[in-house]
Design a protein around this motif. Sequence first.
Motif, PDB file in Angstrom:
ATOM      1  N   ASP A 162       4.235  85.355  32.376  1.00  0.00           N
ATOM      2  CA  ASP A 162       2.957  86.077  32.370  1.00  0.00           C
ATOM      3  C   ASP A 162       2.967  87.343  31.514  1.00  0.00           C
ATOM      4  O   ASP A 162       1.964  88.060  31.448  1.00  0.00           O
ATOM      5  N   LEU A 163       4.075  87.621  30.839  1.00  0.00           N
ATOM      6  CA  LEU A 163       4.144  88.792  29.963  1.00  0.00           C
ATOM      7  C   LEU A 163       3.952  88.370  28.505  1.00  0.00           C
ATOM      8  O   LEU A 163       4.259  87.228  28.142  1.00  0.00           O
ATOM      9  N   PRO A 164       3.469  89.268  27.645  1.00  0.00           N
ATOM     10  CA  PRO A 164       3.233  88.931  26.231  1.00  0.00           C
ATOM     11  C   PRO A 164       4.544  88.911  25.438  1.00  0.00           C
ATOM     12  O   PRO A 164       4.774  89.727  24.538  1.00  0.00           O
ATOM     13  N   LEU A 165       5.409  87.968  25.812  1.00  0.00           N
ATOM     14  CA  LEU A 165       6.737  87.865  25.221  1.00  0.00           C
ATOM     15  C   LEU A 165       6.948  86.477  24.637  1.00  0.00           C
ATOM     16  O   LEU A 165       6.573  85.469  25.248  1.00  0.00           O
ATOM     17  N   GLU A 166       7.576  86.427  23.467  1.00  0.00           N
ATOM     18  CA  GLU A 166       7.920  85.161  22.836  1.00  0.00           C
ATOM     19  C   GLU A 166       9.425  85.121  22.617  1.00  0.00           C
ATOM     20  O   GLU A 166       9.991  85.977  21.932  1.00  0.00           O
ATOM     21  N   PHE A 167      10.075  84.129  23.207  1.00  0.00           N
ATOM     22  CA  PHE A 167      11.520  83.970  23.064  1.00  0.00           C
ATOM     23  C   PHE A 167      11.806  82.797  22.137  1.00  0.00           C
ATOM     24  O   PHE A 167      11.313  81.688  22.346  1.00  0.00           O
ATOM     25  N   ARG A 168      12.608  83.044  21.130  1.00  0.00           N
ATOM     26  CA  ARG A 168      12.913  82.020  20.140  1.00  0.00           C
ATOM     27  C   ARG A 168      14.420  81.752  20.081  1.00  0.00           C
ATOM     28  O   ARG A 168      15.217  82.681  20.014  1.00  0.00           O
ATOM     29  N   LEU A 169      14.803  80.486  20.056  1.00  0.00           N
ATOM     30  CA  LEU A 169      16.175  80.083  19.784  1.00  0.00           C
ATOM     31  C   LEU A 169      16.290  80.015  18.266  1.00  0.00           C
ATOM     32  O   LEU A 169      15.964  78.998  17.643  1.00  0.00           O
ATOM     33  N   GLN A 170      16.736  81.119  17.666  1.00  0.00           N
ATOM     34  CA  GLN A 170      16.627  81.261  16.220  1.00  0.00           C
ATOM     35  C   GLN A 170      17.674  82.222  15.678  1.00  0.00           C
ATOM     36  O   GLN A 170      18.006  83.228  16.310  1.00  0.00           O
ATOM     37  N   ASP A 171      18.189  81.934  14.499  1.00  0.00           N
ATOM     38  CA  ASP A 171      19.079  82.844  13.785  1.00  0.00           C
ATOM     39  C   ASP A 171      18.246  83.994  13.231  1.00  0.00           C
ATOM     40  O   ASP A 171      17.153  83.783  12.705  1.00  0.00           O
ATOM     41  N   TYR A 172      18.780  85.219  13.359  1.00  0.00           N
ATOM     42  CA  TYR A 172      18.016  86.394  12.908  1.00  0.00           C
ATOM     43  C   TYR A 172      17.641  86.317  11.434  1.00  0.00           C
ATOM     44  O   TYR A 172      16.623  86.869  11.008  1.00  0.00           O
TER      45      TYR A 172
END
Length: 387
Positions: free
Chosen positions: A216-226
């Motif tokens: 419910d928070l405005p957060l996006e988590f990505r499995l990604q190389d920087y």
Amino acid sequence: MHTKLSGSPASASSSESASSSLRFAQQLLARAGIGMHGVQPWDMTIKDASVPQRALAEGNLGLGEAYMDGSWDAERLDEFFARLLRAGVADMVNPAALMFHAVKAKLLNLQNRERAWQVGEQHYDLGNDFYESMLDARMTYTCGYWKDASNLEQAQEAKLELICRKLRLQPGQRVLDIGCGWGSFMSYAAQHYGVECVGVTISREQCDWAKARYPDLPLEFRLQDYRDVDEQFDHIVSVGMFEHVGRKNHRGYMETAHRCLKDDGLFVLHTIGKNHRNSTTDRWIDKYIFPNGDLPSIGQIGDAIDGLFVAEDLHNFGADYDKTLMAWCANFEAAWPKFAERMGERFFRMWRYYLLSCAGAFRARDIQLWQWVLSKHGVLGGYERVS
């Protein structure tokens, strides 16, 4: 018939070598006020006569593996390492194997795109339930800020608040978290400062846990190389990730951050650091805990930001990592009965060695914890320090 006698030249030579190693090890330890008979809490208790030879031949790799095998012990392992490192004893043991390790780190990119995922699989994906039992409620796996704190929860919240204030966060801003872990900073910043966050991690376990924890928070988590991030943000934060970047990638990392940061934005870099530019990664830590890790020096970070960022502030609170690691170890030991059957005694000794040897290293001031505040063009009127 030929009978091999115990008093043969070969066995006599081996016994003489072991005795010589023992004497030399005793001399080195005496410099740090450490004995080998378990009299003082920080003394070694030797259970296998091969320990001195293993330590002298392989440095901390041999010492650590001997500890994992149960071949020696110390009541206060943290203080054993604090005294050992403070006295400079480790610098007097320089086996040839360390030279190979140093050359390999210098010539090879041990943190390239393919290898960068290894630490996530080996370390951060051990199991979220395991880390939940050791860390604070937000799963903050980095140094706490103990200035006004009396327990781990307070210290970690104080650290997150410190970063938010250093970034000068405002509602509606968009923040990139490079190496976001389980989302501790992102969740705190969104809840307390009204910002949106994008986090990248190379740990599938962390990414899945954070997505489920904060729907419910405005957060996006990505499995990604920087290296694959290519969009702009108001601010950037990176907490406890730069240690995995590697010296051959420091400049590329900073170029990525420069590309992704708006012209008037701030970048807070929170990282463990070393005192000597040319020192190499501890071989035991590299093999068992953080594969391909590479602590930066102040000079190496300076080289990496040259012409890209203005260093507005540099804050060292490395002594606080000692308290953080000791708190983690207390939680780990208290929770261990839940994991003993699954992970086994050798893992217990390995993890305890990791936490307490690192606590000792920070106590000895052998390694540091820095927070850098960086801007692209310099803050007009100057940057007012936050502490």
